[in-house]
Motif scaffolding. Structure first.
Motif, PDB file in Angstrom:
ATOM      1  N   GLY A 163      38.373  13.312 -19.473  1.00 36.10           N
ATOM      2  CA  GLY A 163      37.897  14.694 -19.411  1.00 36.10           C
ATOM      3  C   GLY A 163      36.391  14.803 -19.528  1.00 36.10           C
ATOM      4  N   PHE A 164      35.779  14.002 -20.395  1.00 36.97           N
ATOM      5  CA  PHE A 164      34.327  14.005 -20.557  1.00 36.97           C
ATOM      6  C   PHE A 164      33.639  13.603 -19.257  1.00 36.97           C
ATOM      7  CE2 PHE A 164      30.303  12.012 -21.772  1.00 36.97           C
ATOM      8  CZ  PHE A 164      29.753  12.980 -22.593  1.00 36.97           C
ATOM      9  N   GLY A 165      34.105  12.514 -18.676  1.00 37.41           N
ATOM     10  CA  GLY A 165      33.488  12.042 -17.444  1.00 37.41           C
ATOM     11  C   GLY A 165      33.689  12.975 -16.268  1.00 37.41           C
ATOM     12  N   MET A 166      34.899  13.479 -16.114  1.00 34.18           N
ATOM     13  CA  MET A 166      35.183  14.359 -14.969  1.00 34.18           C
ATOM     14  C   MET A 166      34.424  15.676 -15.064  1.00 34.18           C
ATOM     15  SD  MET A 166      39.232  13.748 -14.286  1.00 34.18           S
ATOM     16  CE  MET A 166      39.326  15.092 -13.134  1.00 34.18           C
ATOM     17  N   ALA A 167      34.440  16.307 -16.226  1.00 26.51           N
ATOM     18  CA  ALA A 167      33.759  17.591 -16.370  1.00 26.51           C
ATOM     19  C   ALA A 167      32.250  17.435 -16.268  1.00 26.51           C
ATOM     20  CB  ALA A 167      34.138  18.231 -17.704  1.00 26.51           C
ATOM     21  N   GLY A 168      31.714  16.371 -16.852  1.00 29.20           N
ATOM     22  CA  GLY A 168      30.266  16.158 -16.786  1.00 29.20           C
ATOM     23  C   GLY A 168      29.780  15.921 -15.369  1.00 29.20           C
ATOM     24  N   ILE A 169      30.470  15.074 -14.647  1.00 31.54           N
ATOM     25  CA  ILE A 169      30.070  14.801 -13.265  1.00 31.54           C
ATOM     26  C   ILE A 169      30.246  16.048 -12.401  1.00 31.54           C
ATOM     27  CG2 ILE A 169      30.751  13.530 -11.193  1.00 31.54           C
ATOM     28  CD1 ILE A 169      31.065  11.074 -12.927  1.00 31.54           C
ATOM     29  N   SER A 170      31.287  16.804 -12.652  1.00 30.38           N
ATOM     30  CA  SER A 170      31.520  18.007 -11.849  1.00 30.38           C
ATOM     31  C   SER A 170      30.381  19.003 -11.990  1.00 30.38           C
ATOM     32  CB  SER A 170      32.827  18.672 -12.273  1.00 30.38           C
ATOM     33  OG  SER A 170      33.906  17.847 -11.997  1.00 30.38           O
ATOM     34  N   VAL A 171      29.897  19.213 -13.190  1.00 28.33           N
ATOM     35  CA  VAL A 171      28.830  20.192 -13.395  1.00 28.33           C
ATOM     36  C   VAL A 171      27.471  19.620 -12.990  1.00 28.33           C
ATOM     37  CG1 VAL A 171      27.672  21.608 -15.141  1.00 28.33           C
ATOM     38  CG2 VAL A 171      30.128  21.378 -15.181  1.00 28.33           C
ATOM     39  N   LEU A 172      27.309  18.314 -13.059  1.00 26.59           N
ATOM     40  CA  LEU A 172      26.032  17.712 -12.648  1.00 26.59           C
ATOM     41  C   LEU A 172      25.698  18.008 -11.194  1.00 26.59           C
ATOM     42  CD1 LEU A 172      25.479  14.090 -14.003  1.00 26.59           C
ATOM     43  CD2 LEU A 172      23.988  16.055 -14.176  1.00 26.59           C
ATOM     44  N   TYR A 173      26.706  18.088 -10.360  1.00 29.24           N
ATOM     45  CA  TYR A 173      26.465  18.288  -8.938  1.00 29.24           C
ATOM     46  C   TYR A 173      26.480  19.763  -8.536  1.00 29.24           C
ATOM     47  CZ  TYR A 173      26.553  13.312  -8.479  1.00 29.24           C
ATOM     48  OH  TYR A 173      26.253  11.983  -8.606  1.00 29.24           O
ATOM     49  N   THR A 174      26.175  20.633  -9.487  1.00 28.69           N
ATOM     50  CA  THR A 174      25.991  22.050  -9.188  1.00 28.69           C
ATOM     51  C   THR A 174      24.519  22.381  -9.378  1.00 28.69           C
ATOM     52  OG1 THR A 174      26.404  22.757 -11.460  1.00 28.69           O
ATOM     53  CG2 THR A 174      28.320  22.585 -10.005  1.00 28.69           C
ATOM     54  N   THR A 175      24.166  23.646  -9.265  1.00 25.38           N
ATOM     55  CA  THR A 175      22.776  24.063  -9.454  1.00 25.38           C
ATOM     56  C   THR A 175      22.506  24.507 -10.888  1.00 25.38           C
ATOM     57  OG1 THR A 175      23.351  26.297  -8.743  1.00 25.38           O
ATOM     58  CG2 THR A 175      22.543  24.774  -7.056  1.00 25.38           C
ATOM     59  N   LEU A 176      23.459  24.316 -11.775  1.00 26.65           N
ATOM     60  CA  LEU A 176      23.278  24.695 -13.171  1.00 26.65           C
ATOM     61  C   LEU A 176      22.321  23.731 -13.871  1.00 26.65           C
ATOM     62  CD1 LEU A 176      26.980  25.517 -14.078  1.00 26.65           C
ATOM     63  CD2 LEU A 176      25.134  27.130 -13.673  1.00 26.65           C
ATOM     64  N   PRO A 177      21.693  24.171 -14.970  1.00 20.08           N
ATOM     65  CA  PRO A 177      20.800  23.263 -15.709  1.00 20.08           C
ATOM     66  C   PRO A 177      21.549  22.044 -16.239  1.00 20.08           C
ATOM     67  CG  PRO A 177      20.542  25.531 -16.468  1.00 20.08           C
ATOM     68  CD  PRO A 177      21.696  25.517 -15.520  1.00 20.08           C
ATOM     69  N   GLU A 178      20.793  20.958 -16.444  1.00 16.58           N
ATOM     70  CA  GLU A 178      21.414  19.687 -16.803  1.00 16.58           C
ATOM     71  C   GLU A 178      22.073  19.725 -18.177  1.00 16.58           C
ATOM     72  OE1 GLU A 178      19.735  15.307 -17.375  1.00 16.58           O
ATOM     73  OE2 GLU A 178      19.378  16.149 -15.383  1.00 16.58           O
ATOM     74  N   TYR A 179      21.526  20.487 -19.110  1.00 13.75           N
ATOM     75  CA  TYR A 179      22.127  20.525 -20.447  1.00 13.75           C
ATOM     76  C   TYR A 179      23.524  21.143 -20.414  1.00 13.75           C
ATOM     77  CZ  TYR A 179      20.997  25.486 -20.871  1.00 13.75           C
ATOM     78  OH  TYR A 179      20.932  26.844 -20.692  1.00 13.75           O
ATOM     79  N   LEU A 180      23.789  21.999 -19.441  1.00 10.25           N
ATOM     80  CA  LEU A 180      25.126  22.582 -19.333  1.00 10.25           C
ATOM     81  C   LEU A 180      26.174  21.556 -18.904  1.00 10.25           C
ATOM     82  CD1 LEU A 180      24.589  26.132 -17.833  1.00 10.25           C
ATOM     83  CD2 LEU A 180      25.254  25.507 -20.140  1.00 10.25           C
ATOM     84  N   SER A 181      25.728  20.495 -18.241  1.00  7.49           N
ATOM     85  CA  SER A 181      26.694  19.466 -17.872  1.00  7.49           C
ATOM     86  C   SER A 181      27.205  18.744 -19.119  1.00  7.49           C
ATOM     87  CB  SER A 181      26.071  18.466 -16.893  1.00  7.49           C
ATOM     88  OG  SER A 181      25.013  17.766 -17.503  1.00  7.49           O
ATOM     89  N   PHE A 182      26.336  18.565 -20.120  1.00  7.41           N
ATOM     90  CA  PHE A 182      26.779  17.932 -21.357  1.00  7.41           C
ATOM     91  C   PHE A 182      27.714  18.855 -22.133  1.00  7.41           C
ATOM     92  CE2 PHE A 182      26.339  16.244 -25.674  1.00  7.41           C
ATOM     93  CZ  PHE A 182      26.650  14.924 -25.415  1.00  7.41           C
TER      94      PHE A 182
ATOM     95  N   ALA B 118      29.616  21.167 -20.797  1.00  8.21           N
ATOM     96  CA  ALA B 118      30.869  21.173 -20.037  1.00  8.21           C
ATOM     97  C   ALA B 118      31.647  19.881 -20.246  1.00  8.21           C
ATOM     98  CB  ALA B 118      30.576  21.372 -18.556  1.00  8.21           C
ATOM     99  N   ALA B 119      30.940  18.764 -20.373  1.00  6.83           N
ATOM    100  CA  ALA B 119      31.618  17.493 -20.614  1.00  6.83           C
ATOM    101  C   ALA B 119      32.321  17.492 -21.964  1.00  6.83           C
ATOM    102  CB  ALA B 119      30.609  16.348 -20.544  1.00  6.83           C
ATOM    103  N   LEU B 120      31.671  18.037 -22.978  1.00  3.26           N
ATOM    104  CA  LEU B 120      32.315  18.143 -24.287  1.00  3.26           C
ATOM    105  C   LEU B 120      33.520  19.074 -24.238  1.00  3.26           C
ATOM    106  CD1 LEU B 120      29.224  18.272 -26.666  1.00  3.26           C
ATOM    107  CD2 LEU B 120      30.772  16.347 -26.242  1.00  3.26           C
ATOM    108  N   ALA B 121      33.380  20.184 -23.513  1.00  2.00           N
ATOM    109  CA  ALA B 121      34.512  21.107 -23.370  1.00  2.00           C
ATOM    110  C   ALA B 121      35.653  20.445 -22.587  1.00  2.00           C
ATOM    111  CB  ALA B 121      34.059  22.384 -22.672  1.00  2.00           C
ATOM    112  N   GLY B 122      35.320  19.673 -21.561  1.00  3.05           N
ATOM    113  CA  GLY B 122      36.338  18.966 -20.798  1.00  3.05           C
ATOM    114  C   GLY B 122      37.054  17.921 -21.627  1.00  3.05           C
ATOM    115  N   ALA B 123      36.305  17.214 -22.459  1.00  6.10           N
ATOM    116  CA  ALA B 123      36.918  16.210 -23.337  1.00  6.10           C
ATOM    117  C   ALA B 123      37.851  16.879 -24.338  1.00  6.10           C
ATOM    118  CB  ALA B 123      35.835  15.421 -24.064  1.00  6.10           C
ATOM    119  N   ALA B 124      37.396  17.967 -24.928  1.00  5.05           N
ATOM    120  CA  ALA B 124      38.238  18.672 -25.905  1.00  5.05           C
ATOM    121  C   ALA B 124      39.471  19.266 -25.232  1.00  5.05           C
ATOM    122  CB  ALA B 124      37.432  19.767 -26.592  1.00  5.05           C
ATOM    123  N   GLY B 125      39.294  19.822 -24.056  1.00  6.14           N
ATOM    124  CA  GLY B 125      40.415  20.439 -23.352  1.00  6.14           C
ATOM    125  C   GLY B 125      41.474  19.432 -22.931  1.00  6.14           C
TER     126      GLY B 125
END
Length: 96
Positions: A54-73, A75-82
């Protein structure tokens, strides 16, 4: 950041493959119940494997958007928890 998420995803997928192979071997080979990952590591182990994926998938998914980079981290934590929560509470118990 891409490397961090990619490494976490590869570790998670490798652990998932090992989990599946051990579960298959323990169910097919008589007397090999001691290698069953549900018996050895149980719910906590399943949650750790799911958190890596979940950490890897959510982090990579948000990295390839136009959102700021800190949001990918975040999102990765939220993906891992989810995904860890799904692995912990929504997976049916193993029949033993």
């Amino acid at each position: 950041m891409t490397v961090l998420f990619g490494v976490a995803l590869m570790i998670g997928l490798a652990l998932l493959i090992v989990w599946l192979v051990l579960a298959a071997v323990s169910s097919m080979v008589e007397g090999w119940n001691h290698v069953d990952p549900e018996i050895k590591w149980g719910t906590a182990g399943r949650s750790v494997v799911a958190a890596f994926v979940g950490f890897g998938m959510a982090g990579i998914s948000v990295l390839y958007t136009t959102l700021p980079e800190y949001l990918s981290f975040v999102a990765a934590l939220a993906g891992a928890a989810g995904l860890a929560a799904v692995a912990r509470w929504f997976v049916p118990p193993s029949a033993e």
